[in-house]
Write a protein that holds these residues in place. Sequence first.
Motif, PDB file in Angstrom:
ATOM      1  N   ILE A  26       0.852  -1.193   0.000  1.00 23.78           N
ATOM      2  CA  ILE A  26       0.000   0.000   0.000  1.00 23.78           C
ATOM      3  C   ILE A  26       0.886   1.240   0.000  1.00 23.78           C
ATOM      4  CG2 ILE A  26      -1.794   1.261   1.270  1.00 23.78           C
ATOM      5  CD1 ILE A  26      -2.413  -1.426   2.676  1.00 23.78           C
ATOM      6  N   GLY A  27       0.546   2.221  -0.821  1.00 19.39           N
ATOM      7  CA  GLY A  27       1.233   3.501  -0.779  1.00 19.39           C
ATOM      8  C   GLY A  27       2.509   3.599  -1.576  1.00 19.39           C
ATOM      9  N   MET A  28       2.690   2.733  -2.561  1.00 23.83           N
ATOM     10  CA  MET A  28       3.862   2.851  -3.429  1.00 23.83           C
ATOM     11  C   MET A  28       3.708   4.103  -4.286  1.00 23.83           C
ATOM     12  SD  MET A  28       4.738  -0.982  -4.680  1.00 23.83           S
ATOM     13  CE  MET A  28       5.025  -2.289  -3.501  1.00 23.83           C
ATOM     14  N   LYS A  29       4.790   4.489  -4.945  1.00 22.99           N
ATOM     15  CA  LYS A  29       4.772   5.681  -5.800  1.00 22.99           C
ATOM     16  C   LYS A  29       3.670   5.606  -6.857  1.00 22.99           C
ATOM     17  CE  LYS A  29       9.549   7.212  -5.531  1.00 22.99           C
ATOM     18  NZ  LYS A  29      10.750   7.511  -6.333  1.00 22.99           N
ATOM     19  N   LYS A  30       3.440   4.392  -7.371  1.00 20.25           N
ATOM     20  CA  LYS A  30       2.361   4.144  -8.326  1.00 20.25           C
ATOM     21  C   LYS A  30       1.583   2.928  -7.843  1.00 20.25           C
ATOM     22  CE  LYS A  30       4.639   5.825 -12.504  1.00 20.25           C
ATOM     23  NZ  LYS A  30       5.161   5.440 -13.818  1.00 20.25           N
ATOM     24  N   LEU A  31       0.351   2.821  -8.294  1.00 20.80           N
ATOM     25  CA  LEU A  31      -0.460   1.656  -7.959  1.00 20.80           C
ATOM     26  C   LEU A  31      -0.193   0.580  -9.008  1.00 20.80           C
ATOM     27  CD1 LEU A  31      -2.579   0.473  -6.056  1.00 20.80           C
ATOM     28  CD2 LEU A  31      -4.327   1.412  -7.575  1.00 20.80           C
ATOM     29  N   PHE A  32       0.619  -0.406  -8.632  1.00 17.77           N
ATOM     30  CA  PHE A  32       0.957  -1.498  -9.537  1.00 17.77           C
ATOM     31  C   PHE A  32      -0.034  -2.637  -9.350  1.00 17.77           C
ATOM     32  CE2 PHE A  32       5.162   0.470  -8.542  1.00 17.77           C
ATOM     33  CZ  PHE A  32       5.423   0.973  -9.809  1.00 17.77           C
ATOM     34  N   PRO A  33      -0.230  -3.476 -10.379  1.00 18.70           N
ATOM     35  CA  PRO A  33      -1.087  -4.659 -10.205  1.00 18.70           C
ATOM     36  C   PRO A  33      -0.550  -5.485  -9.028  1.00 18.70           C
ATOM     37  CG  PRO A  33      -0.541  -4.347 -12.524  1.00 18.70           C
ATOM     38  CD  PRO A  33       0.308  -3.383 -11.745  1.00 18.70           C
ATOM     39  N   THR A  34      -1.439  -5.816  -8.100  1.00 14.71           N
ATOM     40  CA  THR A  34      -1.033  -6.474  -6.854  1.00 14.71           C
ATOM     41  C   THR A  34      -1.812  -7.759  -6.646  1.00 14.71           C
ATOM     42  OG1 THR A  34      -0.504  -4.318  -5.890  1.00 14.71           O
ATOM     43  CG2 THR A  34      -0.803  -6.144  -4.354  1.00 14.71           C
ATOM     44  N   TYR A  35      -1.077  -8.805  -6.237  1.00 18.20           N
ATOM     45  CA  TYR A  35      -1.675 -10.119  -6.013  1.00 18.20           C
ATOM     46  C   TYR A  35      -1.248 -10.621  -4.638  1.00 18.20           C
ATOM     47  CZ  TYR A  35      -2.616  -9.668 -10.912  1.00 18.20           C
ATOM     48  OH  TYR A  35      -3.076  -9.188 -12.108  1.00 18.20           O
ATOM     49  N   ILE A  36      -2.233 -11.050  -3.868  1.00 17.56           N
ATOM     50  CA  ILE A  36      -1.999 -11.568  -2.523  1.00 17.56           C
ATOM     51  C   ILE A  36      -2.197 -13.072  -2.573  1.00 17.56           C
ATOM     52  CG2 ILE A  36      -2.814 -11.520  -0.122  1.00 17.56           C
ATOM     53  CD1 ILE A  36      -3.847  -8.589  -1.969  1.00 17.56           C
ATOM     54  N   ASP A  37      -1.270 -13.825  -1.973  1.00  7.97           N
ATOM     55  CA  ASP A  37      -1.405 -15.275  -2.014  1.00  7.97           C
ATOM     56  C   ASP A  37      -2.744 -15.696  -1.426  1.00  7.97           C
ATOM     57  OD1 ASP A  37      -0.235 -17.941  -2.577  1.00  7.97           O
ATOM     58  OD2 ASP A  37      -0.573 -18.170  -0.418  1.00  7.97           O
ATOM     59  N   GLU A  38      -3.370 -16.660  -2.088  1.00  8.42           N
ATOM     60  CA  GLU A  38      -4.709 -17.113  -1.699  1.00  8.42           C
ATOM     61  C   GLU A  38      -4.770 -17.662  -0.276  1.00  8.42           C
ATOM     62  OE1 GLU A  38      -5.701 -20.000  -4.663  1.00  8.42           O
ATOM     63  OE2 GLU A  38      -4.320 -21.496  -3.861  1.00  8.42           O
ATOM     64  N   SER A  39      -3.634 -18.020   0.308  1.00 12.01           N
ATOM     65  CA  SER A  39      -3.628 -18.521   1.684  1.00 12.01           C
ATOM     66  C   SER A  39      -4.132 -17.468   2.666  1.00 12.01           C
ATOM     67  CB  SER A  39      -2.214 -18.961   2.097  1.00 12.01           C
ATOM     68  OG  SER A  39      -1.313 -17.862   2.061  1.00 12.01           O
ATOM     69  N   ALA A  40      -4.027 -16.192   2.323  1.00  7.50           N
ATOM     70  CA  ALA A  40      -4.474 -15.114   3.210  1.00  7.50           C
ATOM     71  C   ALA A  40      -5.995 -14.980   3.238  1.00  7.50           C
ATOM     72  CB  ALA A  40      -3.860 -13.791   2.777  1.00  7.50           C
ATOM     73  N   GLU A  41      -6.636 -15.442   2.197  1.00  7.16           N
ATOM     74  CA  GLU A  41      -8.076 -15.226   2.035  1.00  7.16           C
ATOM     75  C   GLU A  41      -8.902 -15.784   3.194  1.00  7.16           C
ATOM     76  OE1 GLU A  41     -11.186 -15.196  -1.700  1.00  7.16           O
ATOM     77  OE2 GLU A  41      -9.424 -16.471  -1.806  1.00  7.16           O
ATOM     78  N   THR A  42      -8.448 -16.859   3.819  1.00 11.80           N
ATOM     79  CA  THR A  42      -9.218 -17.483   4.900  1.00 11.80           C
ATOM     80  C   THR A  42      -8.797 -17.010   6.295  1.00 11.80           C
ATOM     81  OG1 THR A  42      -7.695 -19.355   4.935  1.00 11.80           O
ATOM     82  CG2 THR A  42      -9.655 -19.558   3.541  1.00 11.80           C
ATOM     83  N   LEU A  43      -7.788 -16.158   6.367  1.00 12.99           N
ATOM     84  CA  LEU A  43      -7.319 -15.666   7.665  1.00 12.99           C
ATOM     85  C   LEU A  43      -8.234 -14.565   8.200  1.00 12.99           C
ATOM     86  CD1 LEU A  43      -3.481 -15.339   6.962  1.00 12.99           C
ATOM     87  CD2 LEU A  43      -4.656 -17.207   8.148  1.00 12.99           C
ATOM     88  N   ASP A  44      -8.303 -14.453   9.522  1.00 14.43           N
ATOM     89  CA  ASP A  44      -9.043 -13.349  10.144  1.00 14.43           C
ATOM     90  C   ASP A  44      -8.276 -12.037   9.975  1.00 14.43           C
ATOM     91  OD1 ASP A  44     -11.086 -15.021  11.026  1.00 14.43           O
ATOM     92  OD2 ASP A  44     -10.065 -15.437  12.922  1.00 14.43           O
TER      93      ASP A  44
END
Length: 161
Positions: free
Chosen positions: A110-128
């Motif tokens: 978050i907050g880089m100089k530009k907003l680049f395409p970002t992908y979060i590993d699917e393992s995070a999706e089920t975390l609280d």
Amino acid sequence: MAKQVAKTNAVRLIEQQKIPYELLSYQVEEGQPVDGISASEKIGYSYEYVYKTLVTTVGKSQYYVFVVPVAKELDLKKAAKVVGQKKIEMIAVKELLGVTGYVRGGCSPIGMKKLFPTYIDESAETLDFMIFSAGKVGMSLKLAPHDLVKACKGNFADIVS
């Protein structure tokens, strides 16, 4: 009196979007490298909740950001497929500050100089919650994975080996 912590771009953007978060901090010895596993120990959370931000490139002007568990490795083949490229590679550390505005060990999705395409590993999706750099070495953000997706306009994907 408590010491006031300087806000990073990542924290300011989270606050602008009114996303609930917790700011975590830990001591870093001058000149000592910090890895995600040791950072998780310093903040008192299991490393399964802690993620690192990696920046990749195709050529010299196309960048992609990947957020992966600190104990795992980004699978460059899977990552390339997710972004529709034949091949991607990690950005050189010396280019990181100029491209993102962040240093190694303090790179936030978050907050880089530009907003680049970002992908979060699917393992995070089920975390609280998940924890990742707040944009400065020694500072981390704790927030819900779906809030990270919202904040960086990202997507979940299968990107680790």
